[in-house]
Design a protein around this motif. Structure first.
Motif, PDB file in Angstrom:
ATOM      1  N   ASP A 286       0.818  -1.201   0.000  1.00  0.00           N
ATOM      2  CA  ASP A 286       0.000   0.000   0.000  1.00  0.00           C
ATOM      3  C   ASP A 286       0.858   1.259   0.000  1.00  0.00           C
ATOM      4  O   ASP A 286       0.569   2.241  -0.683  1.00  0.00           O
ATOM      5  CB  ASP A 286      -0.848  -0.044   1.280  1.00  0.00           C
ATOM      6  N   ILE A 287       1.922   1.225   0.777  1.00  0.00           N
ATOM      7  CA  ILE A 287       2.791   2.402   0.904  1.00  0.00           C
ATOM      8  C   ILE A 287       3.641   2.567  -0.353  1.00  0.00           C
ATOM      9  O   ILE A 287       3.811   3.671  -0.870  1.00  0.00           O
ATOM     10  CB  ILE A 287       3.671   2.258   2.160  1.00  0.00           C
ATOM     11  N   ILE A 288       4.136   1.468  -0.868  1.00  0.00           N
ATOM     12  CA  ILE A 288       5.004   1.524  -2.051  1.00  0.00           C
ATOM     13  C   ILE A 288       4.230   1.997  -3.283  1.00  0.00           C
ATOM     14  O   ILE A 288       4.785   2.645  -4.160  1.00  0.00           O
ATOM     15  CB  ILE A 288       5.638   0.129  -2.309  1.00  0.00           C
ATOM     16  N   GLU A 289       2.941   1.643  -3.307  1.00  0.00           N
ATOM     17  CA  GLU A 289       2.106   1.935  -4.470  1.00  0.00           C
ATOM     18  C   GLU A 289       2.213   3.395  -4.937  1.00  0.00           C
ATOM     19  O   GLU A 289       2.234   3.682  -6.132  1.00  0.00           O
ATOM     20  CB  GLU A 289       0.642   1.591  -4.108  1.00  0.00           C
ATOM     21  N   ASP A 290       2.298   4.322  -3.988  1.00  0.00           N
ATOM     22  CA  ASP A 290       2.298   5.754  -4.331  1.00  0.00           C
ATOM     23  C   ASP A 290       3.606   6.233  -4.935  1.00  0.00           C
ATOM     24  O   ASP A 290       3.667   7.331  -5.491  1.00  0.00           O
ATOM     25  CB  ASP A 290       2.066   6.587  -3.049  1.00  0.00           C
ATOM     26  N   LEU A 291       4.667   5.440  -4.830  1.00  0.00           N
ATOM     27  CA  LEU A 291       5.992   5.930  -5.243  1.00  0.00           C
ATOM     28  C   LEU A 291       6.188   5.842  -6.756  1.00  0.00           C
ATOM     29  O   LEU A 291       5.595   4.986  -7.411  1.00  0.00           O
ATOM     30  CB  LEU A 291       7.081   5.098  -4.551  1.00  0.00           C
ATOM     31  N   LEU A 295      11.833   4.848  -7.471  1.00  0.00           N
ATOM     32  CA  LEU A 295      11.883   4.684  -6.014  1.00  0.00           C
ATOM     33  C   LEU A 295      11.294   3.338  -5.604  1.00  0.00           C
ATOM     34  O   LEU A 295      11.791   2.688  -4.696  1.00  0.00           O
ATOM     35  CB  LEU A 295      11.107   5.805  -5.319  1.00  0.00           C
ATOM     36  N   LYS A 296      10.226   2.933  -6.335  1.00  0.00           N
ATOM     37  CA  LYS A 296       9.606   1.641  -6.070  1.00  0.00           C
ATOM     38  C   LYS A 296      10.652   0.545  -6.178  1.00  0.00           C
ATOM     39  O   LYS A 296      10.743  -0.345  -5.335  1.00  0.00           O
ATOM     40  CB  LYS A 296       8.534   1.392  -7.136  1.00  0.00           C
ATOM     41  N   GLU A 297      11.454   0.640  -7.245  1.00  0.00           N
ATOM     42  CA  GLU A 297      12.486  -0.363  -7.502  1.00  0.00           C
ATOM     43  C   GLU A 297      13.489  -0.406  -6.358  1.00  0.00           C
ATOM     44  O   GLU A 297      13.839  -1.475  -5.863  1.00  0.00           O
ATOM     45  CB  GLU A 297      13.229   0.043  -8.775  1.00  0.00           C
ATOM     46  N   ARG A 298      13.902   0.777  -5.911  1.00  0.00           N
ATOM     47  CA  ARG A 298      14.907   0.828  -4.840  1.00  0.00           C
ATOM     48  C   ARG A 298      14.350   0.280  -3.531  1.00  0.00           C
ATOM     49  O   ARG A 298      15.034  -0.430  -2.802  1.00  0.00           O
ATOM     50  CB  ARG A 298      15.407   2.263  -4.666  1.00  0.00           C
ATOM     51  N   VAL A 299      13.073   0.661  -3.240  1.00  0.00           N
ATOM     52  CA  VAL A 299      12.463   0.168  -1.996  1.00  0.00           C
ATOM     53  C   VAL A 299      12.314  -1.349  -2.067  1.00  0.00           C
ATOM     54  O   VAL A 299      12.635  -2.066  -1.117  1.00  0.00           O
ATOM     55  CB  VAL A 299      11.084   0.819  -1.752  1.00  0.00           C
ATOM     56  N   ALA A 300      11.841  -1.841  -3.240  1.00  0.00           N
ATOM     57  CA  ALA A 300      11.636  -3.282  -3.387  1.00  0.00           C
ATOM     58  C   ALA A 300      12.967  -4.017  -3.243  1.00  0.00           C
ATOM     59  O   ALA A 300      13.046  -5.050  -2.585  1.00  0.00           O
ATOM     60  CB  ALA A 300      11.009  -3.582  -4.735  1.00  0.00           C
ATOM     61  N   LEU A 301      14.025  -3.467  -3.835  1.00  0.00           N
ATOM     62  CA  LEU A 301      15.350  -4.091  -3.725  1.00  0.00           C
ATOM     63  C   LEU A 301      15.784  -4.150  -2.272  1.00  0.00           C
ATOM     64  O   LEU A 301      16.332  -5.141  -1.811  1.00  0.00           O
ATOM     65  CB  LEU A 301      16.385  -3.275  -4.509  1.00  0.00           C
ATOM     66  N   PHE A 302      15.492  -3.047  -1.556  1.00  0.00           N
ATOM     67  CA  PHE A 302      15.890  -3.001  -0.149  1.00  0.00           C
ATOM     68  C   PHE A 302      15.062  -3.982   0.692  1.00  0.00           C
ATOM     69  O   PHE A 302      15.609  -4.768   1.451  1.00  0.00           O
ATOM     70  CB  PHE A 302      15.737  -1.575   0.392  1.00  0.00           C
ATOM     71  N   LEU A 303      13.730  -3.942   0.497  1.00  0.00           N
ATOM     72  CA  LEU A 303      12.860  -4.789   1.319  1.00  0.00           C
ATOM     73  C   LEU A 303      13.085  -6.271   1.037  1.00  0.00           C
ATOM     74  O   LEU A 303      12.993  -7.099   1.933  1.00  0.00           O
ATOM     75  CB  LEU A 303      11.396  -4.441   1.058  1.00  0.00           C
ATOM     76  N   ASN A 304      13.385  -6.571  -0.239  1.00  0.00           N
ATOM     77  CA  ASN A 304      13.503  -7.980  -0.613  1.00  0.00           C
ATOM     78  C   ASN A 304      14.945  -8.458  -0.610  1.00  0.00           C
ATOM     79  O   ASN A 304      15.242  -9.520  -1.144  1.00  0.00           O
ATOM     80  CB  ASN A 304      12.886  -8.211  -1.989  1.00  0.00           C
ATOM     81  N   ARG A 305      15.842  -7.656  -0.007  1.00  0.00           N
ATOM     82  CA  ARG A 305      17.260  -8.032  -0.055  1.00  0.00           C
ATOM     83  C   ARG A 305      17.522  -9.376   0.611  1.00  0.00           C
ATOM     84  O   ARG A 305      18.379 -10.124   0.196  1.00  0.00           O
ATOM     85  CB  ARG A 305      18.139  -6.939   0.556  1.00  0.00           C
ATOM     86  N   GLU A 306      16.694  -9.669   1.634  1.00  0.00           N
ATOM     87  CA  GLU A 306      16.893 -10.924   2.353  1.00  0.00           C
ATOM     88  C   GLU A 306      16.605 -12.114   1.463  1.00  0.00           C
ATOM     89  O   GLU A 306      17.381 -13.059   1.405  1.00  0.00           O
ATOM     90  CB  GLU A 306      15.936 -10.970   3.539  1.00  0.00           C
ATOM     91  N   ILE A 307      15.483 -12.032   0.755  1.00  0.00           N
ATOM     92  CA  ILE A 307      15.101 -13.170  -0.087  1.00  0.00           C
ATOM     93  C   ILE A 307      16.108 -13.317  -1.233  1.00  0.00           C
ATOM     94  O   ILE A 307      16.475 -14.419  -1.614  1.00  0.00           O
ATOM     95  CB  ILE A 307      13.631 -13.047  -0.596  1.00  0.00           C
ATOM     96  N   ILE A 308      16.581 -12.199  -1.748  1.00  0.00           N
ATOM     97  CA  ILE A 308      17.557 -12.259  -2.850  1.00  0.00           C
ATOM     98  C   ILE A 308      18.841 -12.930  -2.356  1.00  0.00           C
ATOM     99  O   ILE A 308      19.447 -13.734  -3.045  1.00  0.00           O
ATOM    100  CB  ILE A 308      17.848 -10.854  -3.400  1.00  0.00           C
ATOM    101  N   ALA A 309      19.207 -12.592  -1.119  1.00  0.00           N
ATOM    102  CA  ALA A 309      20.445 -13.162  -0.582  1.00  0.00           C
ATOM    103  C   ALA A 309      20.274 -14.651  -0.286  1.00  0.00           C
ATOM    104  O   ALA A 309      21.229 -15.413  -0.357  1.00  0.00           O
ATOM    105  CB  ALA A 309      20.834 -12.418   0.680  1.00  0.00           C
TER     106      ALA A 309
END
Ligand code: CMP
Length: 439
Positions: A286-291, A295-309
């Motif tokens: 919901d929060i990311i939707e407005d970006l 910025l969406k890409e950067r937030v998603a990369l940051f939030l999903n860094r754990e799963i990527i790792a």
């Protein structure tokens, strides 16, 4: 050279000026009221203060400013902006500090116009506080906390000034020392400002009565403002928790009204508990939707860094691929015993495990083919071979999964052949294992 207004060095400088101006804002009015002697060290302090105030004018002339979010670093514009803005305040404060320094060094007593001149440096605190506040606001400090600190700071300083004013109005008891007189004045100020007014200390002369009335009116306004503000500020500080609790109450009422079975109710509440413990109840999507997309890409990369790792499949993958996938991953939470899907379902998505464990089970729900953990993926076979689910998937514990939909999956496979090859290999291997197990 022009400084960035949000640079660390400017912040340190602003804090130094704030500290000096705070000491002056406390000392000058009190001295004005009680006319006490200053120790020699104070002379040095006021000389340092004068030097800092002069230096600060130069720093301000060399610090950029923002206009509608754009940084202005043109010296001429900075000069004009400063001259039209804070310069008068800074200059008058400097004048006051210099006057105090000269008075202290030469032992000139307080008299006539000097009373007024020695109050001028108080003005500086308004500028220093405002600069430090804007710096802190730019550093993503919680606005509610900042407002709370700001309001309390001004309340305390105003109380001090009013107490000094009260002493200045002649409310000094010669039998008491300076400290006791000040404490009594502060006590009067606090009881009057908070509209308690015990009436044990009362004004005698007409000027004192007028002063008291002004403070009473201020007190009534400030009291209302502070109480109202504090209530909303404190509520805002934990707005996430308040909203979450409200939601939980709605869900509980709904479940009770519709007589949802007790075990299902328990699972639902357990899910919310887990959601709160792990995500503080916020709906990230919901929060990311407005970006905007970048910025969406950067937030998603940051939030999903754990799963990527965690997922070995992503380890060798190009940055391009990761960026594409990360935006498409949708987080999901499963409670223990929950089916992600069942054997024979039509499959439209695959899953990556971020946290928890999922068991791959046969149609009977009893035979367990495998237990998958964080970093594993499943559900790829139905997408690759266009067939129903070869097995069911059931959460063994609370599990954080990331879902990738079929259309996104296909798009990623088309663009990244190496990724496609790896997933295919894994799927073929699992297919063989399934065949062996059913033979
Ligand atoms: P799919 O057929 O879409 O749904 C069931 C999933 O279980 C399947 O994809 C695989 O991802 C996974 N799966 C099937 N067999 C095994 C196995 N032997 N080991 C691990 N995972 C499996």
């Amino acid at each position: 050279m022009v400084f960035h207004p949000e640079s660390g060095i400017i912040f340190i400088w602003r804090c130094i000026v704030l500290l000096i101006s705070l000491v002056i804002a406390l000392d000058a009015p009190l001295w004005n009221a009680l006319d006490y002697g200053h120790e020699f060290l104070w002379n040095i302090f006021y000389i340092i203060g004068s030097t800092a105030y002069i230096f600060d004018i130069f720093v301000n002339l060399r610090t950029g400013f923002f206009v509608k979010g754009e940084l202005v670093t043109e010296k001429k514009e900075i000069f004009q902006h400063y001259l039209r803005g804070w310069f008068a305040v800074d200059f008058l404060s400097l004048l006051g500090v210099v006057v105090i320094s000269i008075m202290l060094i030469n032992g000139i007593p307080l008299s006539g116009i000097l009373h007024l001149a020695t109050l001028l440096p108080i003005l500086k605190i308004i500028h220093s506080v405002s600069s430090v506040r804007s710096w802190l606001a730019a550093q993503t400090m919680n606005p509610s906390t900042l407002r709370l600190i700001y309001s309390l700071f001004w309340l305390a300083l105003t109380a001090h000034w009013i107490a000094c004013g009260w002493l200045k109005m002649g409310m000094i008891d010669p039998k008491l020392g300076h400290g006791e007189n000040y404490i009594t004045a502060l006590y009067w100020c606090v009881t009057t400002l908070t509209t308690i007014g015990y009436g044990d200390i009362t004004p005698k002369t007409p000027p004192q009565i007028i002063f008291t009335m002004v403070v009473q009116i201020m007190g009534a306004g400030m009291y209302g403002y502070m109480i109202g503000n504090l209530a909303s500020l404190i509520a805002n500080l934990d707005i996430a928790k308040a909203q979450f609790q409200e939601k939980l109450e709605k869900v509980s009422t709904f479940m009770r009204n519709r007589s949802v079975p007790a075990d299902l109710q328990r699972d639902i509440l357990a899910y919310y508990k887990y959601l709160w413990a792990n995500r503080r109840g916020t709906d990230e999507a919901d929060i990311i939707e407005d970006l905007p997309i970048s910025l969406k890409e950067r937030v998603a990369l940051f939030l999903n860094r754990e799963i990527i790792a965690k997922v070995p499949l992503f380890q060798g993958a190009s940055e391009d691929l990761i960026r594409q996938i990360v935006l498409k991953l949708k987080p999901q939470i499963y409670v223990p015993g929950d089916y992600v899907f069942r054997h024979g379902d039509i499959g439209n998505e695959m899953y990556f495990i971020s946290k928890g464990a999922v068991e791959v089970v046969a149609a009977d729900g009893k035979t367990v083919y495998a237990v998958l953990h964080a970093g594993d993926f499943f559900g790829e076979m139905a997408l690759l071979f266009s067939m129903p689910r070869t097995a069911g998937a059931r959460a063994l514990e609370f599990s954080d999964l990331y879902m990738l939909e079929k259309k996104d999956f296909n798009q990623v496979l088309n663009n990244f052949p190496a990724f496609k090859k790896e997933i295919h290999e894994k799927a073929e291997q699992r297919k063989k294992e399934l065949q062996n197990q059913s033979d």
